[in-house]
Design an enzyme around this catalytic site. Structure first.
Site, PDB file in Angstrom:
ATOM      1  N   TRP A  71      -0.938  13.010  -7.464  1.00  0.00           N
ATOM      2  CA  TRP A  71      -2.353  12.929  -7.118  1.00  0.00           C
ATOM      3  C   TRP A  71      -2.847  11.508  -6.878  1.00  0.00           C
ATOM      4  O   TRP A  71      -3.884  11.299  -6.256  1.00  0.00           O
ATOM      5  CB  TRP A  71      -3.195  13.537  -8.249  1.00  0.00           C
ATOM      6  CG  TRP A  71      -2.777  13.049  -9.605  1.00  0.00           C
ATOM      7  CD1 TRP A  71      -1.950  13.677 -10.479  1.00  0.00           C
ATOM      8  CD2 TRP A  71      -3.120  11.801 -10.223  1.00  0.00           C
ATOM      9  NE1 TRP A  71      -1.754  12.915 -11.606  1.00  0.00           N
ATOM     10  CE2 TRP A  71      -2.464  11.758 -11.476  1.00  0.00           C
ATOM     11  CE3 TRP A  71      -3.929  10.725  -9.855  1.00  0.00           C
ATOM     12  CZ2 TRP A  71      -2.584  10.681 -12.347  1.00  0.00           C
ATOM     13  CZ3 TRP A  71      -4.043   9.647 -10.715  1.00  0.00           C
ATOM     14  CH2 TRP A  71      -3.380   9.636 -11.944  1.00  0.00           C
ATOM     15  N   ASN A  72      -2.135  10.481  -7.375  1.00  0.00           N
ATOM     16  CA  ASN A  72      -2.750   9.153  -7.415  1.00  0.00           C
ATOM     17  C   ASN A  72      -2.858   8.472  -6.049  1.00  0.00           C
ATOM     18  O   ASN A  72      -3.741   7.654  -5.827  1.00  0.00           O
ATOM     19  CB  ASN A  72      -2.056   8.235  -8.427  1.00  0.00           C
ATOM     20  CG  ASN A  72      -0.584   8.064  -8.166  1.00  0.00           C
ATOM     21  OD1 ASN A  72       0.061   8.888  -7.523  1.00  0.00           O
ATOM     22  ND2 ASN A  72      -0.020   6.985  -8.679  1.00  0.00           N
TER      23      ASN A  72
ATOM     24  N   LYS B 171       4.619  20.603  -2.003  1.00  0.00           N
ATOM     25  CA  LYS B 171       3.882  21.079  -3.166  1.00  0.00           C
ATOM     26  C   LYS B 171       3.096  19.866  -3.683  1.00  0.00           C
ATOM     27  O   LYS B 171       3.653  18.980  -4.324  1.00  0.00           O
ATOM     28  CB  LYS B 171       4.845  21.605  -4.243  1.00  0.00           C
ATOM     29  CG  LYS B 171       4.124  22.240  -5.456  1.00  0.00           C
ATOM     30  CD  LYS B 171       3.634  21.199  -6.416  1.00  0.00           C
ATOM     31  CE  LYS B 171       2.920  21.820  -7.605  1.00  0.00           C
ATOM     32  NZ  LYS B 171       1.684  21.130  -7.968  1.00  0.00           N
ATOM     33  N   HIS B 172       1.796  19.827  -3.357  1.00  0.00           N
ATOM     34  CA  HIS B 172       0.992  18.694  -3.772  1.00  0.00           C
ATOM     35  C   HIS B 172       0.465  18.916  -5.186  1.00  0.00           C
ATOM     36  O   HIS B 172       0.512  20.016  -5.720  1.00  0.00           O
ATOM     37  CB  HIS B 172      -0.165  18.485  -2.793  1.00  0.00           C
ATOM     38  CG  HIS B 172      -0.500  17.051  -2.567  1.00  0.00           C
ATOM     39  ND1 HIS B 172      -0.463  16.109  -3.582  1.00  0.00           N
ATOM     40  CD2 HIS B 172      -0.873  16.369  -1.451  1.00  0.00           C
ATOM     41  CE1 HIS B 172      -0.805  14.932  -3.091  1.00  0.00           C
ATOM     42  NE2 HIS B 172      -1.056  15.063  -1.805  1.00  0.00           N
TER      43      HIS B 172
ATOM     44  N   GLY C  60       6.495  11.584  -9.599  1.00  0.00           N
ATOM     45  CA  GLY C  60       5.726  12.132 -10.706  1.00  0.00           C
ATOM     46  C   GLY C  60       6.226  11.629 -12.039  1.00  0.00           C
ATOM     47  O   GLY C  60       6.785  10.529 -12.145  1.00  0.00           O
ATOM     48  N   SER C  61       6.055  12.441 -13.055  1.00  0.00           N
ATOM     49  CA  SER C  61       6.412  12.064 -14.415  1.00  0.00           C
ATOM     50  C   SER C  61       7.916  12.208 -14.660  1.00  0.00           C
ATOM     51  O   SER C  61       8.621  12.884 -13.903  1.00  0.00           O
ATOM     52  CB  SER C  61       5.667  12.950 -15.412  1.00  0.00           C
ATOM     53  OG  SER C  61       6.129  14.292 -15.328  1.00  0.00           O
TER      54      SER C  61
ATOM     55  N   GLU D 146      10.958   9.327  -7.857  1.00  0.00           N
ATOM     56  CA  GLU D 146      10.203   8.126  -8.224  1.00  0.00           C
ATOM     57  C   GLU D 146       9.325   8.537  -9.393  1.00  0.00           C
ATOM     58  O   GLU D 146       8.399   9.334  -9.242  1.00  0.00           O
ATOM     59  CB  GLU D 146       9.374   7.630  -7.040  1.00  0.00           C
ATOM     60  CG  GLU D 146       8.845   6.212  -7.235  1.00  0.00           C
ATOM     61  CD  GLU D 146       7.472   6.173  -7.864  1.00  0.00           C
ATOM     62  OE1 GLU D 146       7.412   6.037  -9.121  1.00  0.00           O
ATOM     63  OE2 GLU D 146       6.484   6.277  -7.140  1.00  0.00           O
ATOM     64  N   LEU D 147       9.619   7.977 -10.571  1.00  0.00           N
ATOM     65  CA  LEU D 147       9.062   8.515 -11.807  1.00  0.00           C
ATOM     66  C   LEU D 147       8.196   7.537 -12.582  1.00  0.00           C
ATOM     67  O   LEU D 147       8.065   7.633 -13.785  1.00  0.00           O
ATOM     68  CB  LEU D 147      10.204   9.022 -12.691  1.00  0.00           C
ATOM     69  CG  LEU D 147      11.171   9.993 -12.020  1.00  0.00           C
ATOM     70  CD1 LEU D 147      12.279  10.390 -12.977  1.00  0.00           C
ATOM     71  CD2 LEU D 147      10.440  11.218 -11.500  1.00  0.00           C
TER      72      LEU D 147
ATOM     73  N   CYS E 146       1.860   3.543 -10.127  1.00  0.00           N
ATOM     74  CA  CYS E 146       3.210   3.405 -10.680  1.00  0.00           C
ATOM     75  C   CYS E 146       3.644   1.947 -10.748  1.00  0.00           C
ATOM     76  O   CYS E 146       4.314   1.540 -11.694  1.00  0.00           O
ATOM     77  CB  CYS E 146       4.207   4.207  -9.848  1.00  0.00           C
ATOM     78  SG  CYS E 146       3.887   5.983  -9.822  1.00  0.00           S
TER      79      CYS E 146
ATOM     80  N   GLU F  50       4.437   4.079 -20.689  1.00  0.00           N
ATOM     81  CA  GLU F  50       3.680   3.653 -19.518  1.00  0.00           C
ATOM     82  C   GLU F  50       2.199   3.864 -19.810  1.00  0.00           C
ATOM     83  O   GLU F  50       1.791   4.927 -20.259  1.00  0.00           O
ATOM     84  CB  GLU F  50       4.085   4.471 -18.289  1.00  0.00           C
ATOM     85  CG  GLU F  50       3.326   4.093 -17.030  1.00  0.00           C
ATOM     86  CD  GLU F  50       3.767   4.883 -15.811  1.00  0.00           C
ATOM     87  OE1 GLU F  50       3.540   4.406 -14.683  1.00  0.00           O
ATOM     88  OE2 GLU F  50       4.338   5.977 -15.988  1.00  0.00           O
TER      89      GLU F  50
END
Length: 460
Positions: A130-131, A154-155, A206-207, A228-229, A262, A359
């Protein structure tokens, strides 16, 4: 399950959408797989034309699209407009350079001739956050569509209007049905979708938890994945740095996107010789930030993306203080409606403190003082993350040498970690693997097919 737009400025529900049924989802996957059979046969010129049309529409609708971003996740309106420009730049970049990146690569074998052709794989699933609701999709979709893959997106469930608006850009640009498809489904259903034989790869931003779930499924079904986490980027300031520049960029690097980035500067590591001067100037600027409505151009720090996000980071700060961290600024929720958090600075954070390895996704700074550059390197690398790192020094050779010792996918000198279409983006360790953007980003979901032409004299 209902998917909702909640305005984080006032925590009010704006609109609700129903999640897709299994029948609808299956039909859309089938449609995407079918579309691939014709899309893969189109020319690079045709794909270029389609990407340029998407970019053009994005720029024409910038004001409208930016307001949707700000409404759904709280980004400052000027930054939302900049995100639309960046997203359009990415489509233009792959439209211009994609054919060259994907051209046959000729080799020099000992016998005969050979080359490898970069061919599309099929339908690729993208699970997006979402960011940066447009930029993240652009860096996934643009290279894959240029390759000849079709994409299912899938947003994030908190930005459904952004997701719908993106798909409409492709429809209005004349991109064939099924080439780009938006899926209104939950994260759990997205992970399960990886097992579908019609899907040939998956990319997630995401996470760590979400990445682990997707990677597990991708590994189980032997499919390529890119992850990318997130990160906990170090921001190193050496004694020979321009302190005012380091402070200016440090503020921008920490509060960009309201701190929910991130590659935000999160762990400030400053050499003791200049630590007091840097902290005094940095604290004053953090204290003077103007909080408020993200639609107001005068606002410098908006709300976090959701009430849950604000509650979470406030809880992290409390636990850090309870475990011995010293609070230098802020530390509490802003006394106003919405998902706000005061600009906060923490120091004296020891390795046993629960936030030391976490984080911090919001306007919260971890401040560390070190003796010299060796201690700075050691502290910067003492993290499970490895996304980005910034080094401030007037001695570029010195900074480059330090960069060689940093465990991260990206290191910037005299600037916070940033992103542009032509620079590869990605990390190492728990920050994930693979690269997006640049030429590297278009090479993730391709079949590098070797073609060898033998001569009769070859001793095969």
């Amino acid at each position: 399950m209902s998917i909702q737009t909640v305005n984080p400025f006032n925590n009010k529900v704006v609109q609700s959408f129903e999640e897709m049924s299994e029948v609808t989802l299956d039909n859309l996957v089938a449609q995407s797989a079918e579309a691939f059979e014709s899309w893969k046969k189109t020319s690079y010129e045709h794909r270029t034309e389609m990407l340029i049309k998407v970019s053009k529409l994005m720029r024409e609708r910038k004001a409208e699209l930016a307001k949707t971003i700000t409404l759904e996740m709280g980004k400052l309106i000027a930054q939302a407009e900049a995100e639309i420009d960046l997203s359009a730049d990415i489509f233009d970049y792959y439209a211009e350079h994609g054919p060259t990146f994907l051209a046959d690569k000729y080799l020099n074998p000992k016998f005969g001739k050979a080359y490898y052709k970069q061919s599309p794989l099929g339908t690729i699933l993208g699970v997006e956050p979402w960011n940066f609701p447009f930029y993240q999709v652009a860096r996934f979709a643009a290279p894959n569509l240029m390759i000849g893959n079709t994409v299912l997106v899938k947003h994030a469930s908190m930005v459904p209007q952004c997701a719908i608006a993106i798909e409409k850009l492709f429809i209005d640009a004349g991109v064939p049905v099924g080439v780009y498809t938006n899926l209104l489904i939950s994260g759990k259903r997205a992970s399960a979708l990886v097992s579908d034989t019609r899907i040939k790869g998956v990319s997630l931003t995401g996470s760590e938890e979400a990445g682990s779930s997707i990677a597990e499924q991708a590994g189980k079904y032997i499919k390529k994945s890119v992850l990318e986490l997130g990160g906990s980027d170090a921001y190193i300031v050496l004694e020979d740095a321009d302190i005012d520049e380091a402070v200016k960029w440090g503020i921008i690097g920490r509060i960009n996107n309201n701190g929910e980035c991130c590659v935000a500067a999160k762990r400030f590591i400053v050499v003791q010789e200049i630590a007091d001067e840097f902290l005094e100037k940095f604290t004053q600027q953090m204290k003077n930030l103007v909080l408020g409505d993200p639609m107001n151009p005068k606002t410098q720090l908006g709300p976090l993306s959701s009430e849950d996000a604000a509650v979470h980071i406030a809880d992290q700060v409390k636990k850090a203080i309870d475990a011995g961290a010293k609070l230098l600024l802020g530390g509490t929720r802003t006394n106003c409606e919405g998902a706000f958090m005061d600009p906060t600075i923490l120091t004296d954070i020891k390795p046993e403190n629960p936030v030391y390895y976490q984080e911090l996704f919001g306007p919260v700074v971890s401040y560390y003082v070190v003796k010299d550059e060796n201690e700075a390197i050691k502290l910067a690398n003492d993290s499970s993350y490895g996304l980005g790192c910034s080094i401030f020094s007037n001695n570029i050779d010195r900074a480059k040498n330090i960069a060689n010792h940093i465990d991260a996918g990206m290191v910037t000198i005299n600037h916070p970690t940033w992103t542009t279409a032509e620079l590869p983006f990605g990390g190492t360790k728990n920050s994930g693997y693979g690269r997006e953007l640049s030429e590297l980003g278009i090479q993730e979901f391709v079949n590098r097919k070797l073609v060898r032409i033998s001569e009769f004299s070859d001793p095969m």
